[in-house]
Design an enzyme around this catalytic site. Structure first.
Site, PDB file in Angstrom:
ATOM      1  CD  GLU A   1      -2.939  -1.406   0.169  1.00  0.00           C
ATOM      2  OE1 GLU A   1      -2.921  -0.805  -0.672  1.00  0.00           O
ATOM      3  OE2 GLU A   1      -3.634  -2.147   0.568  1.00  0.00           O
TER       4      GLU A   1
ATOM      5  CE1 TYR B   1      -9.316  15.945  21.640  1.00  0.00           C
ATOM      6  CE2 TYR B   1      -8.917  13.457  21.355  1.00  0.00           C
ATOM      7  CZ  TYR B   1      -8.435  14.845  21.756  1.00  0.00           C
ATOM      8  OH  TYR B   1      -7.210  14.892  21.792  1.00  0.00           O
TER       9      TYR B   1
HETATM   10  O1  LIG Z   1      -5.279  -5.508   3.246  1.00  0.00           O
HETATM   11  C1  LIG Z   1      -4.177  -5.683   2.971  1.00  0.00           C
HETATM   12  O2  LIG Z   1      -3.813  -6.709   2.162  1.00  0.00           O
HETATM   13  C2  LIG Z   1      -3.135  -4.482   2.825  1.00  0.00           C
HETATM   14  O3  LIG Z   1      -3.769  -3.320   2.855  1.00  0.00           O
HETATM   15  C3  LIG Z   1      -2.710  -4.769   4.267  1.00  0.00           C
HETATM   16  O4  LIG Z   1      -3.451  -4.131   5.382  1.00  0.00           O
HETATM   17  C4  LIG Z   1      -1.423  -5.104   4.596  1.00  0.00           C
HETATM   18  O5  LIG Z   1      -0.494  -5.220   3.160  1.00  0.00           O
HETATM   19  P1  LIG Z   1       1.128  -5.053   3.552  1.00  0.00           P
HETATM   20  O6  LIG Z   1       1.374  -3.827   4.138  1.00  0.00           O
HETATM   21  O7  LIG Z   1       1.524  -5.374   2.150  1.00  0.00           O
HETATM   22  O8  LIG Z   1       1.597  -6.233   4.350  1.00  0.00           O
HETATM   23 ZN   LIG Z   2      -5.106  -3.286   4.387  1.00  0.00          ZN
END
Ligand SMILES: O=C(O)[C@@H](O)C(=O)COP(=O)(O)O
Ligand SMILES: [Zn+2]
Length: 212
Positions: free
Chosen positions: A74, A120
């Site tokens: 990501e 908040y």
């Molecule tokens: O949901 C997903 O697969 C990604 O958005 C995630 O949260 C984990 O992916 P990486 O950061 O590549 O492990």
């Molecule tokens: Zn994710």
């Protein structure tokens, strides 16, 4: 602050989120902006619970790996948010339970998934727009995040989870905590209905206490 301290900070906040159930297994990713302009991010398939500060992925603002392990899938989504929010110093993407549950509701308001139920929430986040479901890691998510980030520090990915930014990693984590609590309140209140703050209430808060 030295780069070593930034690395330690990222590991510490990630572990804290993991230990409090904001992330489990290999879910989620975190990044922060280093003083040299590069981005430090969690490697793909790493766990928030046992990150190694020396293995974190250091990437350029265009996503090339400078050092460390292969970055989160990501990372383009994170970079899109940094580009649109120059004052942003930290970003967390979570699969935290209440926000992920919210992201799966059939009747989501895509302009704002969480109404202004507490002051908040208004001070720290304000509005939570939604990106329609796109598979994790798709560069298309980054296009939507880039479109929404100028106006919003937090965005909900449908059937997935939130991406939340802050002036630094600490603020990003605080914003994430507030958002998760607000999603929980929303579910608790939903069967009863809820009184939301008025536009006047919101304007007053934004004038006096805007932390976004
Ligand atoms: O949901 C997903 O697969 C990604 O958005 C995630 O949260 C984990 O992916 P990486 O950061 O590549 O492990
Ligand atoms: Zn994710």
């Amino acid at each position: 602050m030295s780069e070593v301290q930034y690395r330690q900070d990222l590991v510490r906040y990630a572990r804290s989120l993991f230990e409090r159930g904001y992330s489990s297994g290999g879910a989620g990713n975190i990044s922060l902006k280093l003083p040299d302009g590069h981005i430090l991010a969690t490697p793909t398939n790493s766990s928030f619970g046992d990150l190694d500060a020396d293995e974190l992925s250091k990437v350029t603002m265009t996503g090339e790996l400078v050092s460390g392990h292969k970055a989160s899938k990501e990372v383009l989504m994170h970079l899109a948010m940094y580009r649109q929010r120059p004052a942003c110093g930290g970003i967390v993407h979570l699969h935290s339970p209440w926000l992920t549950a919210l992201s799966c509701l059939p009747d989501l308001d895509y302009e704002n998934a969480l109404p202004a139920i507490t002051p908040y929430y208004v001070m720290r986040v304000g509005k939570l727009p939604v990106v329609p479901y796109i598979r994790p890691g798709s560069p298309e998510i980054a296009v939507h995040v880039e479109r929404l980030s100028k106006e919003h520090n937090s965005i909900l990915l449908a059937n997935h989870g939130p991406i939340i930014s802050g002036k630094n990693i600490r603020e990003a984590v605080f914003n994430a905590e507030e958002l998760e609590e607000t999603a929980k309140l929303y579910f608790v209140l939903k069967p009863y209905g809820m009184k939301t703050l008025t536009n006047e209430n919101i304007d007053e808060l934004n004038t006096l206490f805007n932390m976004k």
